[in-house]
Scaffold this motif. Structure first.
Motif, mmCIF file in Angstrom:
data_model
loop_
_atom_site.group_PDB
_atom_site.id
_atom_site.type_symbol
_atom_site.label_atom_id
_atom_site.label_comp_id
_atom_site.label_asym_id
_atom_site.label_seq_id
_atom_site.Cartn_x
_atom_site.Cartn_y
_atom_site.Cartn_z
ATOM 1 N N SER A 1 0.506 -2.157 -5.363
ATOM 2 C CA SER A 1 1.192 -1.125 -6.015
ATOM 3 C C SER A 1 0.333 0.286 -5.335
ATOM 4 N N GLN A 2 -1.191 0.526 -4.471
ATOM 5 C CA GLN A 2 -1.857 1.024 -3.659
ATOM 6 C C GLN A 2 -0.427 2.760 -3.079
ATOM 7 N N ILE A 3 0.550 1.496 -2.383
ATOM 8 C CA ILE A 3 1.502 2.373 -1.969
ATOM 9 C C ILE A 3 2.479 2.887 -3.054
ATOM 10 N N VAL A 4 2.508 2.347 -3.479
ATOM 11 C CA VAL A 4 3.222 3.196 -4.850
ATOM 12 C C VAL A 4 2.727 3.921 -5.509
ATOM 13 N N PHE B 1 -2.969 7.332 4.769
ATOM 14 C CA PHE B 1 -3.614 6.094 3.297
ATOM 15 C C PHE B 1 -4.493 5.058 4.039
ATOM 16 N N ILE B 2 -5.634 4.723 2.944
ATOM 17 C CA ILE B 2 -6.460 4.381 3.228
ATOM 18 C C ILE B 2 -6.067 2.823 2.059
ATOM 19 N N ILE B 3 -6.720 1.790 2.396
ATOM 20 C CA ILE B 3 -6.073 0.810 1.994
ATOM 21 C C ILE B 3 -7.944 0.175 1.431
ATOM 22 N N GLU B 4 -7.545 0.130 -0.252
ATOM 23 C CA GLU B 4 -9.000 0.039 -0.694
ATOM 24 C C GLU B 4 -9.218 -1.706 -1.430
ATOM 25 N N ASP B 5 -10.154 -2.347 -1.672
ATOM 26 C CA ASP B 5 -10.644 -3.237 -2.404
ATOM 27 C C ASP B 5 -10.175 -2.737 -3.897
ATOM 28 N N GLY B 6 -9.851 -3.807 -4.407
ATOM 29 C CA GLY B 6 -9.756 -3.244 -5.988
ATOM 30 C C GLY B 6 -8.375 -3.491 -6.847
ATOM 31 N N SER B 7 -7.158 -3.360 -5.834
ATOM 32 C CA SER B 7 -6.372 -3.257 -7.138
ATOM 33 C C SER B 7 -5.272 -3.806 -5.100
ATOM 34 N N PRO B 8 -3.880 -4.592 -5.669
ATOM 35 C CA PRO B 8 -3.256 -4.531 -5.557
ATOM 36 C C PRO B 8 -2.535 -4.030 -4.003
ATOM 37 N N LEU C 1 0.593 -0.002 8.362
ATOM 38 C CA LEU C 1 -0.790 -0.310 8.565
ATOM 39 C C LEU C 1 -0.636 -2.056 7.589
ATOM 40 N N GLY C 2 -0.483 -2.493 9.077
ATOM 41 C CA GLY C 2 -0.983 -4.073 9.191
ATOM 42 C C GLY C 2 -1.035 -4.877 7.975
ATOM 43 N N VAL C 3 -0.008 -5.301 7.126
ATOM 44 C CA VAL C 3 0.355 -6.160 6.147
ATOM 45 C C VAL C 3 1.336 -5.869 6.457
ATOM 46 N N ASN C 4 1.788 -7.327 5.399
ATOM 47 C CA ASN C 4 2.878 -8.119 5.469
ATOM 48 C C ASN C 4 4.194 -7.193 4.757
ATOM 49 N N PRO C 5 5.329 -7.912 5.669
ATOM 50 C CA PRO C 5 6.503 -7.009 5.353
ATOM 51 C C PRO C 5 7.139 -7.339 3.583
ATOM 52 N N ASN C 6 6.340 -8.566 3.158
ATOM 53 C CA ASN C 6 6.585 -8.699 1.851
ATOM 54 C C ASN C 6 6.108 -7.675 0.971
ATOM 55 N N THR C 7 4.499 -7.237 1.495
ATOM 56 C CA THR C 7 3.863 -6.646 1.032
ATOM 57 C C THR C 7 5.043 -4.751 0.661
#
Length: 125
Positions: free
Chosen positions: A17-20, A7-14, A48-54
C-alpha cells in the motif's frame, strides 16, 4: 522510468500500500507522467529489498484501479488521464483528512479549535 530513489519503507502500513501511495502521490504531484514506464517487478523487488509478491500485489491493485497497464514481456506503464488524477487527488486528500480528524477527536480537540489551527497553519502562523 519511475524513480523509487526517495521511497522509504515505513512501519504501520503494508509495503504494497505504501508503493501504491507513492505512485499516486507522484502522479498528483506531476512527478510521474502518463505513459511513464514502471520498473519491472523483479527490479523493484531487488531495489526495495522486498518479496516479489509484495510488488506483484501493488501492481495488481494499480492495474485494477486503471492507473497502470501491464503486458507480459512488454512491461508496465502509467495510464492516467485528467479525470483519474482528480479522483486520485480526492481519495488521497480525503484519507489524510479522515486520519487527521480521527487523531484530533482522540485528543478531544473541538471542531472550532481544529478549524483555527488549520487556518493558522494555512496562513503560515
Amino acid at each position: 522510468m519511475i524513480s523509487f530513489e526517495h521511497f522509504i519503507i515505513e512501519d504501520g502500513s503494508p509495503i504494497y500500500s505504501q508503493i501504491v501511495r507513492h505512485i499516486k502521490q507522484g502522479i498528483i504531484a506531476g512527478v510521474i507522467q502518463n505513459r511513464e514506464e514502471m520498473p519491472s517487478r523483479r527490479l523493484l523487488s531487488a531495489l526495495l529489498g522486498v518479496n516479489p509478491n509484495t510488488i506483484q500485489k501493488a501492481y495488481r491493485l494499480l492495474e485494477e484501479e486503471g492507473i497502470i497497464e501491464s503486458h507480459s514481456g512488454a512491461g508496465s506503464w502509467v495510464t492516467v488521464n485528467e479525470q483519474q488524477i482528480k479522483v486520485i487527488r480526492s481519495q488521497l486528500l480525503e484519507g489524510d483528512v479522515r486520519a487527521l480528524v480521527k487523531s484530533m477527536k482522540q485528543m478531544e480537540i473541538s471542531k472550532e479549535e481544529a478549524a483555527r489551527l488549520l487556518g493558522d497553519i494555512w496562513d503560515g502562523n
